[in-house]
Write a protein that holds these residues in place. Sequence first.
Motif, PDB file in Angstrom:
ATOM      1  N   THR A   1      17.532 -38.147  35.121  1.00  0.00           N
ATOM      2  CA  THR A   1      18.484 -37.686  36.131  1.00  0.00           C
ATOM      3  C   THR A   1      19.040 -36.333  35.702  1.00  0.00           C
ATOM      4  O   THR A   1      18.878 -35.917  34.551  1.00  0.00           O
TER       5      THR A   1
ATOM      6  N   THR B   1      17.239 -37.887  40.869  1.00  0.00           N
ATOM      7  CA  THR B   1      16.291 -38.615  40.021  1.00  0.00           C
ATOM      8  C   THR B   1      14.987 -37.837  39.940  1.00  0.00           C
ATOM      9  O   THR B   1      14.548 -37.240  40.929  1.00  0.00           O
TER      10      THR B   1
ATOM     11  N   ALA C   1      17.214 -43.731  40.166  1.00  0.00           N
ATOM     12  CA  ALA C   1      17.065 -44.171  38.774  1.00  0.00           C
ATOM     13  C   ALA C   1      17.931 -45.378  38.443  1.00  0.00           C
ATOM     14  O   ALA C   1      17.633 -46.119  37.499  1.00  0.00           O
TER      15      ALA C   1
END
Length: 294
Positions: free
Chosen positions: A122, A129, A150
């Motif tokens: 991230t 993400t 994520a």
Amino acid sequence: MSKSTKYLIAIALLLVANLWLFFSGESSATPKAEKYFLAEDLDGISRFLFVLDQDTVKLEQTGEGWMLNNQYPADEGFVNTLISVLERVEVGRTIDEWNGDVLGSAEVEFDFNSRYRFQFATNPTKTKTYFISEGDAKEVAVPGYRDNVADIFALHPDQWRDRLIIDGSWRTIQKLNVEKKNDDFEIKFDDTFFLVDGQAPSDSSVVVNYLNQFQQFQANEMVSPGRFPQLDSLLETEPMATLSIEDIKHESPFTLQIYPNLENQGFHLAVDGDGQRMVLDARRVQRILSHPLN
């Protein structure tokens, strides 16, 4: 031709043009977003493997459904959500030669055969993400999905476990006991209906509603030993109550020991007869432990 007639013809032509644009799929001229995974591949997913810090999550399709880490039944709803998210992941910009930090790694197996591996990361604010494969990173997102993609890979293994602990109702439960300080009670089926502490209830619907609390009864979350030390310490104290249920679908009674909640906590630690630990919402616990006729 009158002016009003010209207006009507113009409006009709505009309407036809708008309808043509709508039904001909004007959006088809817009570049179609690229999906990260092919839909036909996701139809044959047989295993997931996520590694993040010290946690490993392995979700594997078996003849009895999805299993977590070869030990627990997985929450089918969570797994279906995961698959749905992956089906909708779209690719944004590409970053060549990713040099940023990596959160963890993922592996997706298709048809018990081929496997695709990637890492995930991230940005510093955790609002984007990236999927990283062979050194290159692609920014990914799911339209309409408010959480960072994520986050679903970062769930604790406990959060993937099936939370169903009992499924009973007034049609299947034969006997229920609640043991707690100075306020025990028993509900027992007797011939045609239930007795409460040996007496026929004046309002049968109250008993039915109480017992139906145990239909598809799920824990808020399963908790493994060591995950929350403050909850582990509760096991050294006396439980505040013990629930026991005899149901025609089970050979042996279901038991649940419930412990006092800690200060400012809205949930209780509970342990079933197999030693599985879980947390239950405090309001739910209050309803379960309250005498149905009071």
